[in-house]
Motif scaffolding. Structure first.
Motif, PDB file in Angstrom:
ATOM      1  N   ALA A  62      -5.903  -2.774  -8.809  1.00 28.93           N
ATOM      2  CA  ALA A  62      -4.543  -3.279  -8.589  1.00 28.93           C
ATOM      3  C   ALA A  62      -4.038  -2.903  -7.199  1.00 28.93           C
ATOM      4  CB  ALA A  62      -3.597  -2.731  -9.657  1.00 28.93           C
ATOM      5  N   THR A 209       0.767 -13.770 -11.245  1.00 27.64           N
ATOM      6  CA  THR A 209      -0.539 -13.141 -11.427  1.00 27.64           C
ATOM      7  C   THR A 209      -1.150 -13.621 -12.739  1.00 27.64           C
ATOM      8  OG1 THR A 209       0.570 -11.216 -12.409  1.00 27.64           O
ATOM      9  CG2 THR A 209      -0.040 -11.081 -10.074  1.00 27.64           C
ATOM     10  N   LYS A 214      -4.115  -8.727 -10.868  1.00 30.32           N
ATOM     11  CA  LYS A 214      -2.811  -8.096 -11.044  1.00 30.32           C
ATOM     12  C   LYS A 214      -2.557  -7.132  -9.893  1.00 30.32           C
ATOM     13  CE  LYS A 214      -2.681  -8.335 -16.098  1.00 30.32           C
ATOM     14  NZ  LYS A 214      -1.610  -9.351 -16.125  1.00 30.32           N
ATOM     15  N   VAL A 218       2.793  -4.889 -11.055  1.00 30.18           N
ATOM     16  CA  VAL A 218       2.616  -5.574 -12.339  1.00 30.18           C
ATOM     17  C   VAL A 218       1.911  -4.661 -13.334  1.00 30.18           C
ATOM     18  CG1 VAL A 218       1.481  -7.510 -13.504  1.00 30.18           C
ATOM     19  CG2 VAL A 218       2.602  -7.863 -11.307  1.00 30.18           C
ATOM     20  N   ASN A 222       3.370  -3.337 -16.950  1.00 25.16           N
ATOM     21  CA  ASN A 222       2.642  -3.434 -18.214  1.00 25.16           C
ATOM     22  C   ASN A 222       2.442  -2.061 -18.845  1.00 25.16           C
ATOM     23  OD1 ASN A 222       2.437  -6.206 -17.902  1.00 25.16           O
ATOM     24  ND2 ASN A 222       0.423  -6.108 -16.931  1.00 25.16           N
TER      25      ASN A 222
END
Length: 261
Positions: A62, A209, A214, A218, A222
């Protein structure tokens, strides 16, 4: 100025800075907690969560995605926004104010409205993912590049351009050899703001995304929805550190330039 006045004068600014910065600084001690959950004040001191992030492939991927998007946004927003900023700041032409107003729309529009509109538009062209996010973040970063370059261009002495052209210099040469060196500070500042805009953005990124791509904000979002542990505080601390270092660089560079002048 009396001693009391000198002491009290910066107090309003210090209070404002504390109100803005303190909520962000709370996550820093929580990132060093030895607890299994996110809590303040932290119970004990440990680097275990930093080690966990360093060995977690999801977080590292990420981070690479966020960096790849941010760097692409810097290049594209500078290539598009710098000429626009020069044109608005350096010359007077019909529709200039209207064009500037349109250029600043992404900076004042609510992120949720931007996110929904961009998702509907980009999904039709199958741009959800890396390229869609680059395009969206470029649009969001453009106002900062346009404004900083425009401000630098407004300080350019028009007589320099007239003198160069009167000596036979072509317009492209005047632009490259005179204008660009004089506005490079604004371009650099705009590029830095573009990087920060993309690096920290989450609302539009959530929409654009996909499961295979991602960004860091993001993944943080999550993670907060699934479970709350100090991993999020570690990443938030690292994001805050990167943003703070970049902004400190901009401020110190500006102060150094003032001293030189």
């Amino acid at each position: 100025m009396s001693l009391v006045a000198r002491v009290l004068r910066p107090l309003p600014v210090l209070l404002i800075v504390l109100l803005l910065v303190l909520p962000s600084l709370v996550v820093v001690p929580m990132s060093f907690s030895s607890s299994q959950i996110l809590e303040f004040p932290p119970q004990g001191f440990s680097l275990r969560w930093y080690e966990a992030i360093a060995g977690n492939a999801v977080w590292l991927e990420a981070a690479r995605n966020s960096l790849a998007v941010a760097l692409a946004v810097v290049v594209l927003s500078t290539l598009i926004g710098a000429p626009a900023g020069i044109a608005i700041g350096l010359w007077r032409w019909r529709g200039r104010s209207l064009f500037l107003g349109f250029a600043l729309v992404p900076a004042v529009m609510p992120p949720m409205v931007l996110a929904i509109g961009m998702y509907i538009t980009y999904a039709r062209f199958d741009l959800v993912g890396y390229w869609g996010l680059v395009a969206a973040h470029t649009v969001m970063a453009l106002p900062f590049v346009v404004l900083t370059v425009m401000s630098s261009a407004q300080l350019v002495d028009p007589t320099l351009l007239t003198a160069a052209q009167s000596l036979g210099a072509k317009r492209w040469r005047v632009l490259v050899e005179i204008v660009l060196p004089l506005v490079k500070g604004g371009m650099a500042a705009g590029a830095i703001f573009a990087f920060i805009t993309s690096w920290d953005e989450v609302v539009v990124a959530i929409y654009l995304t996909d499961p295979t791509f991602k960004t860091l904000p993001v993944v943080m979002w999550n993670q907060l929805r699934e479970r709350v542990d100090p991993n999020v505080a570690v990443v938030a601390t690292l994001l805050f550190a990167v943003t703070s270092l970049v902004m400190a660089y901009v401020v110190l560079k500006g102060e150094r330039k003032k001293r030189v002048q």
